[in-house]
Design a protein around this motif. Sequence first.
Motif, PDB file in Angstrom:
ATOM      1  N   UNK A   1       0.791  -1.222   0.000  1.00 36.08           N
ATOM      2  CA  UNK A   1       0.000   0.000   0.000  1.00 36.08           C
ATOM      3  C   UNK A   1       0.830   1.281   0.000  1.00 36.08           C
ATOM      4  N   UNK A   2       2.156   1.172   0.156  1.00 31.68           N
ATOM      5  CA  UNK A   2       3.024   2.352   0.098  1.00 31.68           C
ATOM      6  C   UNK A   2       3.288   2.804  -1.339  1.00 31.68           C
ATOM      7  N   UNK A   3       2.899   1.981  -2.303  1.00 30.77           N
ATOM      8  CA  UNK A   3       3.159   2.323  -3.707  1.00 30.77           C
ATOM      9  C   UNK A   3       2.072   3.242  -4.261  1.00 30.77           C
TER      10      UNK A   3
ATOM     11  N   UNK B   1       6.082   3.057  -7.710  1.00 32.68           N
ATOM     12  CA  UNK B   1       7.135   3.264  -6.717  1.00 32.68           C
ATOM     13  C   UNK B   1       6.515   3.744  -5.405  1.00 32.68           C
ATOM     14  N   UNK B   2       7.332   3.726  -4.357  1.00 31.30           N
ATOM     15  CA  UNK B   2       6.863   4.151  -3.038  1.00 31.30           C
ATOM     16  C   UNK B   2       6.523   5.641  -3.109  1.00 31.30           C
ATOM     17  N   UNK B   3       5.354   6.006  -2.584  1.00 28.82           N
ATOM     18  CA  UNK B   3       4.876   7.386  -2.727  1.00 28.82           C
ATOM     19  C   UNK B   3       5.455   8.328  -1.662  1.00 28.82           C
ATOM     20  N   UNK B   4       5.257   9.614  -1.906  1.00 29.21           N
ATOM     21  CA  UNK B   4       5.830  10.636  -1.032  1.00 29.21           C
ATOM     22  C   UNK B   4       5.244  10.613   0.379  1.00 29.21           C
ATOM     23  N   UNK B   5       4.001  10.222   0.540  1.00 27.23           N
ATOM     24  CA  UNK B   5       3.405  10.158   1.877  1.00 27.23           C
ATOM     25  C   UNK B   5       4.099   9.082   2.713  1.00 27.23           C
ATOM     26  N   UNK B   6       4.393   7.943   2.100  1.00 24.05           N
ATOM     27  CA  UNK B   6       5.097   6.875   2.813  1.00 24.05           C
ATOM     28  C   UNK B   6       6.502   7.338   3.207  1.00 24.05           C
TER      29      UNK B   6
ATOM     30  N   UNK C   1       7.442  10.353   3.839  1.00 28.44           N
ATOM     31  CA  UNK C   1       7.249  11.269   4.964  1.00 28.44           C
ATOM     32  C   UNK C   1       7.012  10.502   6.264  1.00 28.44           C
ATOM     33  N   UNK C   2       6.244   9.425   6.198  1.00 33.05           N
ATOM     34  CA  UNK C   2       5.993   8.613   7.386  1.00 33.05           C
ATOM     35  C   UNK C   2       7.263   7.923   7.874  1.00 33.05           C
ATOM     36  N   UNK C   3       8.134   7.522   6.955  1.00 32.26           N
ATOM     37  CA  UNK C   3       9.401   6.916   7.359  1.00 32.26           C
ATOM     38  C   UNK C   3      10.274   7.942   8.080  1.00 32.26           C
ATOM     39  N   UNK C   4      10.270   9.181   7.591  1.00 29.60           N
ATOM     40  CA  UNK C   4      11.005  10.253   8.279  1.00 29.60           C
ATOM     41  C   UNK C   4      10.454  10.433   9.692  1.00 29.60           C
ATOM     42  N   UNK C   5       9.129  10.417   9.807  1.00 30.57           N
ATOM     43  CA  UNK C   5       8.500  10.552  11.121  1.00 30.57           C
ATOM     44  C   UNK C   5       8.945   9.423  12.045  1.00 30.57           C
ATOM     45  N   UNK C   6       8.996   8.201  11.526  1.00 30.25           N
ATOM     46  CA  UNK C   6       9.457   7.065  12.330  1.00 30.25           C
ATOM     47  C   UNK C   6      10.867   7.281  12.853  1.00 30.25           C
TER      48      UNK C   6
ATOM     49  N   UNK D   1      11.865  17.648   2.694  1.00 25.15           N
ATOM     50  CA  UNK D   1      12.262  16.332   2.189  1.00 25.15           C
ATOM     51  C   UNK D   1      12.686  16.501   0.738  1.00 25.15           C
ATOM     52  N   UNK D   2      13.839  15.937   0.429  1.00 24.09           N
ATOM     53  CA  UNK D   2      14.291  15.904  -0.962  1.00 24.09           C
ATOM     54  C   UNK D   2      14.240  14.452  -1.422  1.00 24.09           C
ATOM     55  N   UNK D   3      13.427  14.205  -2.422  1.00 23.89           N
ATOM     56  CA  UNK D   3      13.272  12.854  -2.975  1.00 23.89           C
ATOM     57  C   UNK D   3      14.389  12.660  -3.996  1.00 23.89           C
ATOM     58  N   UNK D   4      15.264  11.690  -3.764  1.00 26.03           N
ATOM     59  CA  UNK D   4      16.479  11.540  -4.565  1.00 26.03           C
ATOM     60  C   UNK D   4      16.444  10.371  -5.538  1.00 26.03           C
ATOM     61  N   UNK D   5      15.694   9.324  -5.218  1.00 26.27           N
ATOM     62  CA  UNK D   5      15.620   8.146  -6.089  1.00 26.27           C
ATOM     63  C   UNK D   5      14.335   7.398  -5.766  1.00 26.27           C
ATOM     64  N   UNK D   6      13.888   6.606  -6.698  1.00 24.75           N
ATOM     65  CA  UNK D   6      12.678   5.819  -6.464  1.00 24.75           C
ATOM     66  C   UNK D   6      12.984   4.665  -5.514  1.00 24.75           C
ATOM     67  N   UNK D   7      11.989   4.318  -4.721  1.00 26.81           N
ATOM     68  CA  UNK D   7      12.046   3.135  -3.865  1.00 26.81           C
ATOM     69  C   UNK D   7      10.927   2.212  -4.318  1.00 26.81           C
ATOM     70  N   UNK D   8      11.152   0.915  -4.166  1.00 21.49           N
ATOM     71  CA  UNK D   8      10.199  -0.060  -4.685  1.00 21.49           C
ATOM     72  C   UNK D   8       9.837  -1.106  -3.646  1.00 21.49           C
ATOM     73  N   UNK D   9       8.611  -1.579  -3.727  1.00 19.76           N
ATOM     74  CA  UNK D   9       8.116  -2.713  -2.969  1.00 19.76           C
ATOM     75  C   UNK D   9       8.520  -3.972  -3.735  1.00 19.76           C
ATOM     76  N   UNK D  10       8.859  -5.067  -3.040  1.00 18.08           N
ATOM     77  CA  UNK D  10       9.028  -5.232  -1.594  1.00 18.08           C
ATOM     78  C   UNK D  10      10.411  -4.769  -1.169  1.00 18.08           C
ATOM     79  N   UNK D  11      10.584  -4.668   0.118  1.00 20.57           N
ATOM     80  CA  UNK D  11      11.894  -4.306   0.626  1.00 20.57           C
ATOM     81  C   UNK D  11      11.829  -3.612   1.962  1.00 20.57           C
TER      82      UNK D  11
END
Length: 149
Positions: free
Chosen positions: A30-32, A37-42, A44-49, A76-86
């Motif tokens: 659900x983060x995609x 790719x992993x979305x900006x809200x996810x 942001x939540x990782x930064x919060x964690x 937040x500066x988005x530098x590269x895409x992140x992908x599920x799973x991982x």
Amino acid sequence: MTAATVGVGAIDPTDPASFRLWREEILRYGDMDTNGHVNNVAISQFCEGGRVAFERTGDLQRDNPEYGLSLAKVTIEFRAEAYFPGMVRIGTRVMGFGRSSCRLLQGLFQDGRCIATSEAVSVCFDIRARKAAPYPEAFKARILKIAGG
């Protein structure tokens, strides 16, 4: 976001060696977003964690139940895409304290690649009075040992 300046040196938030305080998050399907790719809200939540790990590691509320932390600013500066799973590893470090504020630097990594960097200002506040309060010296000393320079 370029290397952050601390004292006379510079900190590279894209280098995992810049961080000692770490938190890991499992990516969820659900983060995609619709781009796959992993979305900006996810992100942001990782930064919060990572910021929550900072607060809990320093035991601010355990020793000072009358205090809490409030986010005053975040970039937040988005530098590269992140992908599920991982997994995403979030490194957090203290860049400095003001009277009631703390500047944090974060790097987010997936498979060794920096996917995002963040700078945040967290403010210590008195929960009952609902206003900014000085960070306790014991907390500052403890967290600088764990997540400082």
